[in-house]
Design an enzyme around this catalytic site. Structure first.
Site, mmCIF file in Angstrom:
data_model
loop_
_atom_site.group_PDB
_atom_site.id
_atom_site.type_symbol
_atom_site.label_atom_id
_atom_site.label_comp_id
_atom_site.label_asym_id
_atom_site.label_seq_id
_atom_site.Cartn_x
_atom_site.Cartn_y
_atom_site.Cartn_z
ATOM 1 N N ASP A 184 17.729 36.768 61.494
ATOM 2 C CA ASP A 184 17.718 35.593 60.639
ATOM 3 C C ASP A 184 18.093 34.377 61.495
ATOM 4 O O ASP A 184 18.771 34.513 62.516
ATOM 5 C CB ASP A 184 18.723 35.785 59.501
ATOM 6 N N GLN A 239 12.334 29.246 54.907
ATOM 7 C CA GLN A 239 12.406 27.798 55.087
ATOM 8 C C GLN A 239 11.838 27.086 53.860
ATOM 9 O O GLN A 239 10.774 26.452 53.913
ATOM 10 C CB GLN A 239 11.656 27.388 56.359
ATOM 11 N N ASP A 276 19.288 30.732 60.306
ATOM 12 C CA ASP A 276 20.424 29.894 59.895
ATOM 13 C C ASP A 276 21.608 30.734 59.444
ATOM 14 O O ASP A 276 21.505 31.535 58.511
ATOM 15 C CB ASP A 276 19.990 28.942 58.770
ATOM 16 N N LYS A 289 12.136 36.549 52.352
ATOM 17 C CA LYS A 289 13.136 37.615 52.275
ATOM 18 C C LYS A 289 13.888 37.539 50.934
ATOM 19 O O LYS A 289 14.187 36.437 50.500
ATOM 20 C CB LYS A 289 14.124 37.488 53.447
ATOM 21 N N TYR A 340 18.572 22.754 55.596
ATOM 22 C CA TYR A 340 17.300 22.039 55.716
ATOM 23 C C TYR A 340 17.186 21.263 57.027
ATOM 24 O O TYR A 340 16.541 20.220 57.090
ATOM 25 C CB TYR A 340 17.089 21.107 54.517
#
Length: 202
Positions: free
Chosen positions: A12, A56, A14, A110, A23
């Site tokens: 992953d 995202q 972030d 996900k 963001y």
């Protein structure tokens, strides 16, 4: 048809590989999480491909466009190569917003396994011998649905703890180097939980 022969560590982005800045598309704000560079070097030295798989939703929500995301993707790959000395094989992202609960979702966000399966098809990765590492249980579930073993980076980012066999990590790691040590010390991963035949992604 090529038989999958390579192994990968799916990461992953972030909160796992880099610090979570919601963001974010500013390359200047990319900061590795603790001991991430050491972990990346360890996995690369052991012959694992390194693939980032990231939700995202900012693209769908209008916070940034695909062009900005692609610039950040390039910056992340360059940062890993220049500062860590290894290469990311790929960085894949789901651009979709979350679906309302109980509504069918896309195949790539996900906990759906679409990004991992896409990477496996492109790079000839054996998912059964590969690993998923992320900081929430959606990452764990995505890995298991794809056929990988999954490790939770247990750093306080999971808040809901909706548990099921597919959301049960094989290990809870304090940081990425802890995850790397665990993976590299495990010669043969146990069989991943079998995903249900028909479950809508959320």
């Amino acid at each position: 048809m090529n038989t999958p022969s390579r192994t990968a560590v799916f990461l992953d982005k972030d909160g796992t590989l880099v610090e979570n800045v919601p963001y974010n598309v500013d390359p200047a704000l990319l900061r590795f999480t603790p001991r991430a560079p050491e972990a990346l070097r360890s996995w690369a030295a052991a012959g694992h491909l390194l693939v980032v798989v990231s939700n995202q939703p900012g693209m769908a929500l209008g916070y940034f466009d695909r062009r900005a995301w692609m610039a950040l993707r390039h910056a992340l790959m360059r940062k890993v190569e220049e500062e860590v000395g290894v290469q990311l094989t790929d960085v894949l992202a789901c651009p979709h917003a979350p679906s309302p609960r109980q509504a069918p979702g896309c195949l790539c966000r996900k906990p759906a396994p679409g990004l991992l399966r896409q990477a496996a098809a492109t790079h000839h990765i054996d998912l059964k011998r590969s690993w998923m590492v992320g900081d929430i249980l959606d990452d764990v579930e995505a890995g298991h649905r794809a056929g990988c073993q999954s490790i939770l980076l247990d750093v306080g980012h999971e808040t809901e703890w909706r548990l099921s066999p597919l959301r049960r990590p094989v290990h809870r790691a304090a940081d990425l180097m802890d995850a790397a040590s665990w993976i590299l010390g495990t010669r043969q991963p146990a069989e991943a939980p079998t995903p249900p035949s028909c479950v809508a992604a959320s």
